[in-house]
Design a protein around this motif. Structure first.
Motif, PDB file in Angstrom:
ATOM      1  N   ALA A 137       0.815  -1.171   0.152  1.00 57.34           N
ATOM      2  CA  ALA A 137      -0.038   0.060  -0.101  1.00 57.34           C
ATOM      3  C   ALA A 137       0.955   1.371  -0.026  1.00 57.34           C
ATOM      4  N   SER A 138       1.891   1.265   0.484  1.00 57.85           N
ATOM      5  CA  SER A 138       2.566   2.487   0.899  1.00 57.85           C
ATOM      6  C   SER A 138       3.458   2.853  -0.419  1.00 57.85           C
ATOM      7  N   LYS A 139       4.057   1.728  -1.125  1.00 52.82           N
ATOM      8  CA  LYS A 139       4.629   2.035  -2.400  1.00 52.82           C
ATOM      9  C   LYS A 139       3.777   2.103  -3.683  1.00 52.82           C
ATOM     10  N   PRO A 140       3.424   3.297  -4.131  1.00 49.51           N
ATOM     11  CA  PRO A 140       2.771   3.273  -5.398  1.00 49.51           C
ATOM     12  C   PRO A 140       2.945   2.380  -6.524  1.00 49.51           C
ATOM     13  N   GLU A 141       4.133   2.260  -6.727  1.00 47.26           N
ATOM     14  CA  GLU A 141       4.702   1.210  -7.747  1.00 47.26           C
ATOM     15  C   GLU A 141       4.287  -0.066  -7.452  1.00 47.26           C
ATOM     16  N   LEU A 142       4.515  -0.634  -6.009  1.00 49.10           N
ATOM     17  CA  LEU A 142       3.848  -1.881  -5.687  1.00 49.10           C
ATOM     18  C   LEU A 142       2.499  -2.123  -5.804  1.00 49.10           C
ATOM     19  N   HIS A 143       1.785  -1.130  -5.209  1.00 48.37           N
ATOM     20  CA  HIS A 143       0.233  -1.047  -5.146  1.00 48.37           C
ATOM     21  C   HIS A 143      -0.056  -1.476  -6.498  1.00 48.37           C
ATOM     22  N   LYS A 144       0.299  -0.626  -7.441  1.00 47.19           N
ATOM     23  CA  LYS A 144       0.249  -0.971  -9.134  1.00 47.19           C
ATOM     24  C   LYS A 144       0.295  -2.193  -9.470  1.00 47.19           C
ATOM     25  N   ALA A 145       1.503  -2.748  -9.136  1.00 47.21           N
ATOM     26  CA  ALA A 145       1.593  -4.083  -9.539  1.00 47.21           C
ATOM     27  C   ALA A 145       0.762  -5.010  -8.757  1.00 47.21           C
ATOM     28  N   PHE A 146       0.502  -4.806  -7.510  1.00 42.87           N
ATOM     29  CA  PHE A 146      -0.450  -5.725  -7.006  1.00 42.87           C
ATOM     30  C   PHE A 146      -1.939  -5.542  -7.394  1.00 42.87           C
ATOM     31  N   MET A 147      -2.332  -4.485  -7.877  1.00 41.80           N
ATOM     32  CA  MET A 147      -3.775  -4.374  -8.571  1.00 41.80           C
ATOM     33  C   MET A 147      -3.531  -5.157  -9.896  1.00 41.80           C
ATOM     34  N   ALA A 148      -2.556  -4.752 -10.483  1.00 42.50           N
ATOM     35  CA  ALA A 148      -2.487  -5.472 -12.006  1.00 42.50           C
ATOM     36  C   ALA A 148      -2.242  -6.985 -11.884  1.00 42.50           C
ATOM     37  N   SER A 149      -1.799  -7.531 -10.874  1.00 44.53           N
ATOM     38  CA  SER A 149      -1.302  -8.870 -10.994  1.00 44.53           C
ATOM     39  C   SER A 149      -2.487  -9.741 -10.180  1.00 44.53           C
ATOM     40  N   LEU A 150      -3.263  -9.311  -9.284  1.00 45.88           N
ATOM     41  CA  LEU A 150      -3.822 -10.107  -8.204  1.00 45.88           C
ATOM     42  C   LEU A 150      -5.084  -9.313  -8.170  1.00 45.88           C
ATOM     43  N   PHE A 151      -5.349  -8.257  -8.447  1.00 44.86           N
ATOM     44  CA  PHE A 151      -6.618  -7.716  -8.488  1.00 44.86           C
ATOM     45  C   PHE A 151      -7.493  -7.680  -9.591  1.00 44.86           C
ATOM     46  N   GLU A 152      -7.005  -7.007 -10.653  1.00 47.18           N
ATOM     47  CA  GLU A 152      -7.654  -6.878 -11.662  1.00 47.18           C
ATOM     48  C   GLU A 152      -8.024  -8.043 -12.469  1.00 47.18           C
ATOM     49  N   PRO A 153      -7.102  -9.073 -12.616  1.00 47.51           N
ATOM     50  CA  PRO A 153      -7.313 -10.307 -13.751  1.00 47.51           C
ATOM     51  C   PRO A 153      -8.534 -10.958 -13.463  1.00 47.51           C
ATOM     52  N   PRO A 154      -9.110 -11.157 -12.313  1.00 45.68           N
ATOM     53  CA  PRO A 154     -10.275 -11.956 -12.108  1.00 45.68           C
ATOM     54  C   PRO A 154     -11.359 -11.237 -12.114  1.00 45.68           C
ATOM     55  N   ARG A 155     -11.327  -9.882 -11.983  1.00 47.97           N
ATOM     56  CA  ARG A 155     -12.416  -9.149 -12.058  1.00 47.97           C
ATOM     57  C   ARG A 155     -12.782  -8.711 -13.520  1.00 47.97           C
ATOM     58  N   ARG A 156     -11.729  -8.928 -14.496  1.00 49.07           N
ATOM     59  CA  ARG A 156     -11.713  -8.306 -15.727  1.00 49.07           C
ATOM     60  C   ARG A 156     -13.073  -9.205 -16.468  1.00 49.07           C
ATOM     61  N   ALA A 157     -12.945 -10.406 -16.277  1.00 51.72           N
ATOM     62  CA  ALA A 157     -13.886 -11.425 -16.931  1.00 51.72           C
ATOM     63  C   ALA A 157     -15.527 -10.839 -16.463  1.00 51.72           C
ATOM     64  N   VAL A 158     -15.731 -10.610 -15.120  1.00 52.05           N
ATOM     65  CA  VAL A 158     -16.970 -10.190 -14.510  1.00 52.05           C
ATOM     66  C   VAL A 158     -17.305  -8.831 -15.328  1.00 52.05           C
ATOM     67  N   ALA A 159     -16.312  -8.114 -15.472  1.00 53.82           N
ATOM     68  CA  ALA A 159     -16.554  -6.531 -15.990  1.00 53.82           C
ATOM     69  C   ALA A 159     -17.103  -6.773 -17.391  1.00 53.82           C
ATOM     70  N   GLN A 160     -16.329  -7.553 -18.171  1.00 58.58           N
ATOM     71  CA  GLN A 160     -16.585  -7.389 -19.357  1.00 58.58           C
ATOM     72  C   GLN A 160     -18.195  -8.225 -19.712  1.00 58.58           C
ATOM     73  N   MET A 161     -18.433  -9.154 -18.878  1.00 60.10           N
ATOM     74  CA  MET A 161     -19.839  -9.729 -18.881  1.00 60.10           C
ATOM     75  C   MET A 161     -20.883  -8.627 -18.455  1.00 60.10           C
ATOM     76  N   LEU A 162     -20.608  -7.734 -17.627  1.00 63.15           N
ATOM     77  CA  LEU A 162     -21.610  -6.472 -17.269  1.00 63.15           C
ATOM     78  C   LEU A 162     -21.556  -5.945 -18.529  1.00 63.15           C
ATOM     79  N   ALA A 163     -20.354  -5.344 -19.015  1.00 58.38           N
ATOM     80  CA  ALA A 163     -20.529  -4.510 -20.134  1.00 58.38           C
ATOM     81  C   ALA A 163     -21.509  -4.848 -21.346  1.00 58.38           C
ATOM     82  N   LYS A 164     -21.261  -6.481 -21.541  1.00 58.48           N
ATOM     83  CA  LYS A 164     -22.000  -7.126 -22.572  1.00 58.48           C
ATOM     84  C   LYS A 164     -23.495  -7.141 -22.230  1.00 58.48           C
ATOM     85  N   ALA A 165     -23.801  -7.278 -21.008  1.00 58.57           N
ATOM     86  CA  ALA A 165     -25.112  -7.289 -20.782  1.00 58.57           C
ATOM     87  C   ALA A 165     -25.886  -6.092 -20.913  1.00 58.57           C
TER      88      ALA A 165
END
Lengths: 226, 226, 226, 226
Positions: free
Chosen positions: A121-149
């Motif tokens: 959380a404290s290091k912006p670079e790390l936080h970005k990496a965290f979000m990109a590696s572990l947060f976004e990927p599984p969300r992306r699929a759901v986000a796409q579905m919502l957009a399509k719906a």
DNA sequence: TGCTAAGCGAGACGGTACGTCCCGTCTTAAT
DNA sequence: ATTAAGACGGGACGTACCGTCTCGCTTAGCA
């Protein structure tokens, strides 16, 4: 500064000097995952990782500038891809997509994400990496579905997609993390149903009542701000 | 075993031996909160806490058998009470209650809860204490509101209260924790609105479609299981 | 101040209050000796002594104001008496007396005396007690023998009794303590013989030579100072 | 095993790893001597030594595997050399040599040697180191003198050199340690004189008497064993 | 092909904080 | 009034692990 380019991009300059051993790259990541699974994040001693990988701490620090970088890289190996289906059935797709989400969370010890995020959380670079590696990927699929719906006209077109995504995603995260209630197919389906159909018996009446209570000005702002 | 009863119940047996200094109790908790605020959970060194409290490590270990117990006790001081109003307006109360929830989370550094929960997860006793101290209290108010709204007939009577509570509560927790999106009055109101009114344009149609796709048997089970 | 009157003198005033348990007195001393024998002086934990004696630390501190007092009292139990014979044979008596001396030292672990003395050195009262309990008693017998031998005319009448006593006593102490050479009947006899008969082949000649080297004044002073 | 080779021989193998800071070596030894002088052996806290040396406990333990090793190394710095003269005058040399001996002992607090020796006694390696560092060096000079005097024909040629050395050396040690009597130039001279010239008025007569008392066999053995 | 130097592996370092032992003292209840 | 007993506040212990530094060897690219 640190190079931190183990299995990725092109060489930054003409590659001089002894090249890095790919065997060590892999052995360390594997060892890190093993130690994480056994001891959790707090019990992850880099000395132990190095021992298991048959190498030493400096070799690790040369590749990943911090424990957090290493763990991020290691966990990312576990959350590769997973493309959920697109059947055209909004309800089916959402249920299926959320189950992929659940599975993704359960591939990682629940006591790893918390400390890792905290230290990122404290290091912006790390936080970005965290979000990109572990947060976004599984969300992306759901986000796409919502957009399509929405595009399909199955969901209200004033929908705040991010909010809805978070309401569904956070539920999974929350129950997995705190373990106070189960989260499986049935719960996912019920949550989707509640959100899609609404839980009020007569929402317009509730809204009218609310406007009386709080005054028109504020109630108005709620609906024009959105 | 450990006694661990600094600021609570009556002595368990006839009090023998030198009594514990209440001054140290308080100084340690205060120091712990200060260090937590400055350095987060990972940076909380008991040696530093002891130094600031003007005492020593053994005095701390005598009171709280582990760092986790200490932090739980210290944070619990920050989440005392907060009773949200009961105005009879379901919408108003929910918004207000969730804002209390948000405030509760923001009284604690976001990078404290994660590691603390992770370290509590393995010991059932600690996990129970965590849930009782830091998880349940802010939820309780919202849970009561939901129950009242159901009783009042404002919400569907087949409502899974726990699920709805989690869908709202988790949203707050999720956004505070990951910080990927704001969570304030507006977002809370929008989430409440979405959940109460539903986000589908025509839910019955979606449901019918789903039944066609997956077969009547499974779709049926979803609605009778609940 | 401390009372410290366990098994000795009369009560200082009309004995009021609960009387001290004599059983604890004895049990503690016995336990202390046992722990000393097992763990030496440095390993003597009063908590362990208390545990073995079936009592607690305060009960010990009430009787002996410090670890040193306790150890002195305990060891004194081991060096009671031992009166060597007075046969009229100077040589025999000295040999016999020194063997008593040797035996006395060997009744105590050699690694106890050093630390105990060191810790007694700073407090005059303790040092006095140490000398009276553990130093003087075994010397006294030899001192008396020397005095009798002088009186009998067997030893030079300009004899510095203390010096001779120390030369013999220290030998025993030294060899027991450092363990670099044996000390038994044979060594004692040889030491006594050397000291009594002299080790120079021609002492007057050596003395004359010395006077030439250092000048008459200083050599003279050596013999008149005595 | 431990390396423990700060100020001595050549590296045992090709030197790998970061080299040890010689500054810390010296600062710790100096600090140790200072603390020993102020607080004695029992009061020597490695934490305090580390604090004064501006370093930490692990840095000390890396160099000396135990408190004893450290103290031995520190004290050895104080007993370097001291070669007594060889004038050919047996009496003068002995007196002078013993005074060197006395001085050596007085360079060290008397309450340090005892506990140190006691704690070294159990570990053969430590005991050997103790003897080599603190026991032998000051004795060596006197031993050489005695050997020369025997060679020169000044002392009886059936002399048990070790015994005589101990009788003189132990006297110094004994009086310094217990402090019950002074030990200075005068006492040393008197002891040497007594030992060289003998203290009996008529030793042959005493010996004859002894033989009558104890039987010829045993008395004989005493003089042939030697 | 041989030289040179960047980069690697390895190991030990200086240091922080840990959790524990034991000290000597204080407080309560019992005698 | 004084004991017996238990717990307390505290100093120091020896250790695990951190992140870094220094070494000698490896290995490419240049001559």
């Amino acid at each position: 500064m640190h190079t931190d380019r183990p299995p990725n991009a092109a060489p930054p300059a003409a590659q001089v000097g002894r090249p890095r051993s790919r065997q060590i790259d892999a052995a360390v990541l594997e060892a890190a995952l093993a130690v994480l699974d056994e001891s959790g994040y707090a019990g992850l001693a880099l000395e132990e990782v190095a021992r298991r990988a048959g190498t030493t701490k400096p070799a690790i620090y040369r590749r990943w500038p911090s424990r957090q970088h290493l763990v991020l890289a290691a966990l990312a190996l576990r959350l590769d891809d997973a493309q959920p289906p697109d059947t055209g059935c909004t309800l089916c797709d959402l249920n299926e997509g959320l189950n992929v989400f659940v599975a993704a969370f359960q591939r990682i010890r629940p006591d790893v994400l918390g400390p890792l995020l905290a230290e990122c959380a404290s290091k912006p670079e790390l936080h970005k990496a965290f979000m990109a590696s572990l947060f976004e990927p599984p969300r992306r699929a759901v986000a796409q579905m919502l957009a399509k719906a929405v595009a399909r006209g199955d969901l209200r077109d004033d929908l705040d997609t991010d909010l809805v995504l978070d309401m569904l995603g956070s539920l999974v995260h929350y129950r997995v993390l705190f373990g106070h209630a189960p989260i499986g197919d049935a719960e996912v389906e019920r949550a989707v149903e509640s959100l899609l159909s609404g839980i009020a018996t007569d929402y317009p009446a509730l809204l009218a009542h609310s406007r009386q209570m709080t005054g028109a000005a504020r109630a108005h702002s709620v609906h024009t701000q959105a």
